[in-house]
Motif scaffolding. Structure first.
Motif, PDB file in Angstrom:
ATOM      1  N   UNK A  91     -25.213  59.984 -30.881  1.00 12.60           N
ATOM      2  CA  UNK A  91     -26.092  59.921 -32.045  1.00 12.60           C
ATOM      3  C   UNK A  91     -25.308  59.627 -33.321  1.00 12.60           C
ATOM      4  N   UNK A  92     -24.160  60.284 -33.491  1.00 11.02           N
ATOM      5  CA  UNK A  92     -23.394  60.055 -34.717  1.00 11.02           C
ATOM      6  C   UNK A  92     -22.800  58.653 -34.758  1.00 11.02           C
ATOM      7  N   UNK A  93     -22.564  58.052 -33.602  1.00  8.24           N
ATOM      8  CA  UNK A  93     -22.141  56.649 -33.590  1.00  8.24           C
ATOM      9  C   UNK A  93     -23.264  55.769 -34.134  1.00  8.24           C
ATOM     10  N   UNK A  94     -24.502  56.057 -33.737  1.00  8.63           N
ATOM     11  CA  UNK A  94     -25.636  55.291 -34.269  1.00  8.63           C
ATOM     12  C   UNK A  94     -25.808  55.548 -35.766  1.00  8.63           C
ATOM     13  N   UNK A  95     -25.588  56.801 -36.186  1.00 10.38           N
ATOM     14  CA  UNK A  95     -25.683  57.126 -37.613  1.00 10.38           C
ATOM     15  C   UNK A  95     -24.599  56.404 -38.397  1.00 10.38           C
ATOM     16  N   UNK A  96     -23.391  56.324 -37.838  1.00  4.50           N
ATOM     17  CA  UNK A  96     -22.295  55.608 -38.499  1.00  4.50           C
ATOM     18  C   UNK A  96     -22.637  54.127 -38.654  1.00  4.50           C
ATOM     19  N   UNK A  97     -23.229  53.534 -37.624  1.00  2.22           N
ATOM     20  CA  UNK A  97     -23.635  52.127 -37.711  1.00  2.22           C
ATOM     21  C   UNK A  97     -24.662  51.941 -38.826  1.00  2.22           C
ATOM     22  N   UNK A  98     -25.568  52.908 -38.968  1.00  2.00           N
ATOM     23  CA  UNK A  98     -26.539  52.861 -40.067  1.00  2.00           C
ATOM     24  C   UNK A  98     -25.837  52.952 -41.414  1.00  2.00           C
ATOM     25  N   UNK A  99     -24.853  53.849 -41.540  1.00  2.00           N
ATOM     26  CA  UNK A  99     -24.151  53.987 -42.814  1.00  2.00           C
ATOM     27  C   UNK A  99     -23.415  52.707 -43.193  1.00  2.00           C
ATOM     28  N   UNK A 100     -23.002  51.920 -42.205  1.00  2.00           N
ATOM     29  CA  UNK A 100     -22.292  50.671 -42.489  1.00  2.00           C
ATOM     30  C   UNK A 100     -23.238  49.534 -42.843  1.00  2.00           C
TER      31      UNK A 100
END
Length: 461
Positions: free
Chosen positions: A235-244
């Motif tokens: 999930x945090x990998x997906x959140x990181x992609x969103x932040x980028x």
């Protein structure tokens, strides 16, 4: 599931595994999991030791502590982008009666409101939230330790206040607003306020012996927006992609860049470490890179999310121990290993689709006094102006649709670039916030402030 790990070279995968193995062993973490994101998706997942007898994967939950604050900040910025509030609004306008009403929302987001770092009474992370049922119990008396806006002083209660602000303006619990507005649109179905199996247990590791004891898992009550969440590397990998990259359903890339822009006066100690804070995001300079994201720490758990936007690489690292491995350094190292071993391939150069001759006329060398600069017209519809060589003030500018341009960064951020034309329509000079740029140094006949000596250039004699 993550993207197949074959997307990274074998040597890179080996280096990533070695780095987390060293972190887990030297830091004596019961378990440690990590993920790397590139090009908007997870490309590597690694784990060391076990949770409940099985190697943890990207679906095992760990408590993420203060990474929760970035989620809360996203909710606040959504309200700003919708026009429900302004970041310079004082809290009292939207949430009266807190005792901290003179602080602005921006100050709360950036930890510059001067509020205490922790709540009154017993250690809030190891005691039930029922001891602090109301916001007044979180803030206590005498809320200000420092003058508002003068210094960065990290405040957990400040984010409890922001969670209450979200609840007031949304008319819903912080948890419900988070799920509806962020978690569901981004597909973060393994991120929750309470643990959902499979989830790691939190441990304290004895500092001088290889022994452990379990840490309590408490409900934080009003403090939940500061550190309650559980999540996974997936999930945090997906959140990181969103932040980028941003997501139109949640927040734009422009707003996320604003969150990752320094918003605090840096302390001397922070400057030494190259660290500062934005709006719900920590910012660091390591290995020649600007890294944004957040760390997390609650009893039994450590967490780190690190994003190198320029490299399009992010890392997530989670461990189930109160102290031990320095996950901020581990995250930075994972980013560096990928960025250096497999550097980002730049987008192909492409020419302008259409050439606007009135803009093309501006391209080329200009002089501010005797300093040569160059204006370039780029395929993304912007222009850039900066020194012809070496360091100095430079910025990109976006068109305003009326022949003027607004600076996007640096010294000229927000400043107006205006071509000044002669009666025949040709460009006489550029006016940039009262600075005059001419085609020749101190060009005769142009509107150089103070005028140009009528005898012009000369030698000594």
């Amino acid at each position: 599931m993550t993207t197949p790990q074959e997307e990274l070279l074998p040597g890179t995968r080996r280096a990533l595994l070695h780095r987390i193995a060293v972190a887990q062993a030297d830091g004596r973490a019961p378990s440690l999991v990590a993920a790397v994101v590139r090009d908007g998706r997870a490309v590597w997942h690694g784990a060391r030791t076990s949770v409940d007898g099985h190697a943890p994967d990207e679906n095992v939950q760990y408590r993420i502590g203060s990474i929760t604050k970035t989620f809360t900040a996203v909710l606040v910025l959504r309200l700003r982008d919708e026009g429900a509030l302004d970041l310079e609004d004082v809290l009292e306008k939207h949430l009266p009666g807190t005792g901290a009403g003179e602080l602005t929302i921006a100050q709360l987001l950036a930890h510059t409101g001067g509020l205490a770092a922790e709540t009154p009474g017993p250690w809030w992370e190891r005691t039930p939230g029922s001891l602090r049922p109301e916001l007044a119990d979180v803030l206590g008396e005498g809320t200000a330790l420092h003058p508002a806006g003068r210094r960065h002083h990290y405040s957990n209660p400040g984010y409890a206040v922001l969670g209450a602000l979200v609840e007031r303006l949304r008319g819903a619990a912080w948890e419900d607003a988070l799920r509806r507005e962020v978690l569901e649109p981004l597909g973060l179905d393994r991120t929750s306020v309470r643990p959902q199996a499979p989830a790691a247990g939190g441990w304290a590791v004895h500092p001088w012996a290889d022994a452990m004891q379990p840490e309590p898992t408490e409900e934080y009550g009003p403090m939940a927006p500061a550190g309650q969440l559980w999540s996974t590397t997936g999930d945090l990998a997906r959140f990181a992609a969103f932040l980028m990259r941003g997501d139109a359903r949640v927040l734009s890339a422009e707003t996320l860049r604003e969150m990752g822009t320094p918003a605090t006066p840096a302390e001397v100690a922070d400057l030494t470490e190259g660290a500062t804070y934005g709006l719900g995001m920590q910012i660091q300079h390591r290995d020649g890179r600007v890294l944004v994201g957040h760390s997390g720490s609650v009893p039994g758990f450590l967490a780190n999310l690190t994003v190198a936007v320029a490299d399009d690489v992010a890392a997530v690292v989670l461990a189930n121990c109160t102290s031990g491995p320095l996950l901020g350094q581990v995250g930075a190292d994972l980013v560096r290993l990928v960025a250096e071993a497999e550097p980002r391939v730049p987008e192909p150069w492409r020419p302008l689709r259409e050439v606007d001759r009135s803009v093309l006329e501006l391209a080329g060398p200009w002089y501010w006094g005797t300093s040569p600069s160059v204006l370039r017209v780029t395929a993304d519809g912007l222009v850039s102006l900066g020194p012809l060589s070496g360091g100095g003030r430079r910025s990109r500018f976006r068109p305003n649709g009326d022949g003027t341009w607004t600076g996007l960064e640096g010294y000229f951020a927000g400043e107006l670039l205006r071509p000044v034309r002669r009666p025949d329509g040709t460009v006489d000079h550029l006016d940039l916030g009262s600075f005059v740029f001419t085609r020749q140094p101190y060009e005769e006949g142009t509107a150089v402030p103070g005028g140009v000596d009528p005898e012009g250039w000369r030698g000594i004699g």
